[in-house]
Motif scaffolding. Structure first.
Motif, PDB file in Angstrom:
ATOM      1  N   ARG A 165       0.613  -1.181   0.239  1.00 33.86           N
ATOM      2  CA  ARG A 165       0.125   0.009   0.378  1.00 33.86           C
ATOM      3  C   ARG A 165       0.471   1.286  -0.072  1.00 33.86           C
ATOM      4  O   ARG A 165       0.061   2.683   0.175  1.00 33.86           O
ATOM      5  CB  ARG A 165      -0.919   0.043   1.240  1.00 33.86           C
ATOM      6  N   ALA A 166       2.215   1.511   0.311  1.00 37.44           N
ATOM      7  CA  ALA A 166       3.069   2.611   0.086  1.00 37.44           C
ATOM      8  C   ALA A 166       2.568   3.158  -1.331  1.00 37.44           C
ATOM      9  O   ALA A 166       2.824   2.642  -2.261  1.00 37.44           O
ATOM     10  CB  ALA A 166       4.453   1.774   0.622  1.00 37.44           C
ATOM     11  N   ASP A 167       2.987   4.811  -0.831  1.00 39.07           N
ATOM     12  CA  ASP A 167       2.999   4.901  -2.192  1.00 39.07           C
ATOM     13  C   ASP A 167       5.022   5.311  -3.059  1.00 39.07           C
ATOM     14  O   ASP A 167       5.173   5.484  -3.940  1.00 39.07           O
ATOM     15  CB  ASP A 167       3.049   6.907  -1.677  1.00 39.07           C
ATOM     16  N   LEU A 168       5.736   4.538  -2.120  1.00 37.37           N
ATOM     17  CA  LEU A 168       7.211   4.768  -1.901  1.00 37.37           C
ATOM     18  C   LEU A 168       7.850   3.572  -1.118  1.00 37.37           C
ATOM     19  O   LEU A 168       7.684   3.689  -0.200  1.00 37.37           O
ATOM     20  CB  LEU A 168       7.826   6.322  -1.783  1.00 37.37           C
ATOM     21  N   GLN A 203      16.366  14.677   0.855  1.00 37.04           N
ATOM     22  CA  GLN A 203      15.946  15.712   0.182  1.00 37.04           C
ATOM     23  C   GLN A 203      15.797  14.948  -0.888  1.00 37.04           C
ATOM     24  O   GLN A 203      14.142  15.314  -1.782  1.00 37.04           O
ATOM     25  CB  GLN A 203      17.124  16.331  -0.569  1.00 37.04           C
ATOM     26  N   ALA A 204      15.423  14.014  -1.304  1.00 36.98           N
ATOM     27  CA  ALA A 204      14.748  12.969  -2.488  1.00 36.98           C
ATOM     28  C   ALA A 204      13.208  12.457  -1.811  1.00 36.98           C
ATOM     29  O   ALA A 204      12.621  13.037  -2.848  1.00 36.98           O
ATOM     30  CB  ALA A 204      15.699  11.660  -2.252  1.00 36.98           C
ATOM     31  N   THR A 251       9.955  13.841  -3.677  1.00 33.55           N
ATOM     32  CA  THR A 251       8.970  12.749  -4.035  1.00 33.55           C
ATOM     33  C   THR A 251       7.297  13.576  -3.707  1.00 33.55           C
ATOM     34  O   THR A 251       6.193  12.712  -4.422  1.00 33.55           O
ATOM     35  CB  THR A 251       9.343  11.234  -3.631  1.00 33.55           C
ATOM     36  N   VAL A 252       7.860  13.553  -2.244  1.00 27.60           N
ATOM     37  CA  VAL A 252       5.819  13.899  -1.610  1.00 27.60           C
ATOM     38  C   VAL A 252       5.687  15.453  -2.934  1.00 27.60           C
ATOM     39  O   VAL A 252       4.681  15.385  -3.003  1.00 27.60           O
ATOM     40  CB  VAL A 252       6.430  14.216  -0.392  1.00 27.60           C
ATOM     41  N   ASP A 253       6.539  15.928  -3.103  1.00 22.49           N
ATOM     42  CA  ASP A 253       6.100  17.588  -3.811  1.00 22.49           C
ATOM     43  C   ASP A 253       4.807  16.719  -5.547  1.00 22.49           C
ATOM     44  O   ASP A 253       5.059  17.095  -6.001  1.00 22.49           O
ATOM     45  CB  ASP A 253       6.872  18.330  -4.402  1.00 22.49           C
ATOM     46  N   PRO A 255       5.882   9.715  -8.225  1.00 22.80           N
ATOM     47  CA  PRO A 255       6.845   9.882  -7.560  1.00 22.80           C
ATOM     48  C   PRO A 255       7.904  10.059  -7.126  1.00 22.80           C
ATOM     49  O   PRO A 255       9.113  10.800  -6.500  1.00 22.80           O
ATOM     50  CB  PRO A 255       5.506   9.751  -6.075  1.00 22.80           C
ATOM     51  N   ALA A 256       8.701   9.178  -8.556  1.00 22.90           N
ATOM     52  CA  ALA A 256      10.006   8.628  -7.852  1.00 22.90           C
ATOM     53  C   ALA A 256       9.712   7.915  -9.239  1.00 22.90           C
ATOM     54  O   ALA A 256       9.278   7.525 -10.138  1.00 22.90           O
ATOM     55  CB  ALA A 256      10.202   7.929  -6.759  1.00 22.90           C
TER      56      ALA A 256
END
Length: 387
Positions: free
Chosen positions: A277-280, A355-356, A360-362, A370-371
């Motif tokens: 379920r993770a976004d990243l 920073q990475a 990714t969130v932005d 996202p990445a």
């Protein structure tokens, strides 16, 4: 319930070469598994074969060599770095006159010792019972010796065998029901996070790659971390504040390993839902390991098995304090960081990793990818060492 050896048992390891790559490195990993479970390793028996022997797996000549090592060291156990059938285990125990375990059972035993949460214990017990259900007959050979011949029920010991099988089946059902309830509770918590639009990040990687050390370094948590295989079995989640405007929920998950038993993957699917379920995904890699590429491939294989292969990844090459090199990043075609070199132990490169995550969130907030895509080749794009 699941028979375990006594601490300090002496063991002989058997590692046969069927032409696999990284054969010698796999032997070292198996030794770490055995020692991590409390065994004193007396000897490692090696040999080459084209295929396993149907009866004894190792062949009669090699079994004689193993038996000699057992007698010489008075070993209590022989551990095979392979998957044995129930019949092969029984035949080997008769021939060697000692306990025989395979790689799957060893990993299950380690998981049984390391599980701490109630859910983790349930998941391990489920995997152990499913493993035992294929080998019930070995526990009832004493009934065959006591029986006087073949009876009307089809054979000596059949009544006890059926009773044991039924008990295991009923217990498996109860465990699955309990795990489903826990998963429903987790789904409720996850939906609450999703309503709050909280970005979720999961740490994944080969066992002992340094995930828990990184988790503690980022979140200032006190999750258990140690230089051993499968130090962490239970998922832990914490809110991670990246800067005044950005935060994520970071989850530390169980480490993967080559040939992870399918029963464990299935049993831990509820826990690994945090990964699915993770976004990243932060794919933590031990950059100092000589088998780094094989470890990356093993993690990718498990991710595919749990339907998480399509989740974006940032590859985190950890333990640069053990190799020459400085913190560095590699960016994708969009200019976003897709790989970073760090030392979770010393803190080197953690600013780059933060920073990475902010980037990714932005990107997600503005509807972008996202990445970098999760597909990657097992190659360290940040390798700067010579030779």
């Amino acid at each position: 319930m699941f028979e375990r050896h006594q601490g300090g048992d002496k063991a002989v390891l058997v590692c046969l070469d069927f032409g696999e790559p990284d054969y010698l490195e796999n032997i070292e990993e198996f030794k770490l598994l055995a020692e991590g479970n409390g065994y004193t390793v007396l000897a490692v028996i090696q040999g080459k074969r084209q295929r396993p022997d149907p009866k004894l797996y190792a062949g009669s000549g090699k079994v004689e060599e193993i038996a000699a090592a057992v007698r010489a060291g008075e070993a209590q156990t022989v551990l095979f770095n392979h998957t044995l059938s129930g019949a092969q285990e029984r035949n080997l125990e008769r021939a060697l006159e000692c306990r025989v375990s395979d790689r799957v059972r060893l990993i299950l035993d380690i998981f049984g010792r390391r599980a701490r949460s109630s859910e983790g214990k349930l998941q391990v017990e489920l995997a152990q019972l499913q493993y035992m259900s294929t080998r019930l007959v070995r526990g009832w050979t004493h009934l065959e010796r006591q029986g006087g011949g073949t009876g009307a029920r089809g054979g000596p010991g059949e009544t006890q065998f059926e009773m044991d099988k039924r008990m295991i089946t009923e217990r498996v059902k109860r465990l699955k029901d309990k795990l489903k309830e826990l998963q429903r509770q987790r789904d409720t918590q996850r939906r609450a996070r999703e309503r709050g639009k909280q970005f979720s990040v999961s740490l994944v990687g080969y066992t002992n790659a340094g995930k828990s050390t990184l988790f503690n370094a980022l979140t200032h948590a006190r999750a258990y971390a140690a230089d051993q295989l499968f130090a962490t079995l239970d998922t832990t989640s914490r809110k991670l504040f990246l800067d005044p405007e950005h935060s994520v929920v970071l989850s530390d998950t169980v480490g993967f390993i080559r040939d992870l038993p399918h029963g464990l993957v299935a049993a831990f699917r509820a826990t690994l839902e945090e990964t699915v379920r993770a976004d990243l995904l932060l794919h933590v890699v031990d950059s100092a390991s000589d088998t780094r590429d094989a470890q990356i491939a093993a993690v990718d294989s498990v991710l595919a098995e749990i339907d998480a292969a399509g989740i974006p990844q940032i590859v985190v090459f950890n333990k640069i304090d053990l190799k020459a090199g400085e913190p560095a990043v590699e960016r994708d075609e969009y200019g976003r960081i897709r790989a970073v070199r760090i030392s979770a132990k010393t803190g080197l490169g953690l600013d780059l990793l933060r920073q990475a995550l902010v980037e990714t969130v932005d990107a997600r907030a503005h509807g972008g990818t996202p990445a970098a895509a999760s597909h990657h080749t097992p190659y360290d794009p940040l390798q700067t060492e010579q030779g």
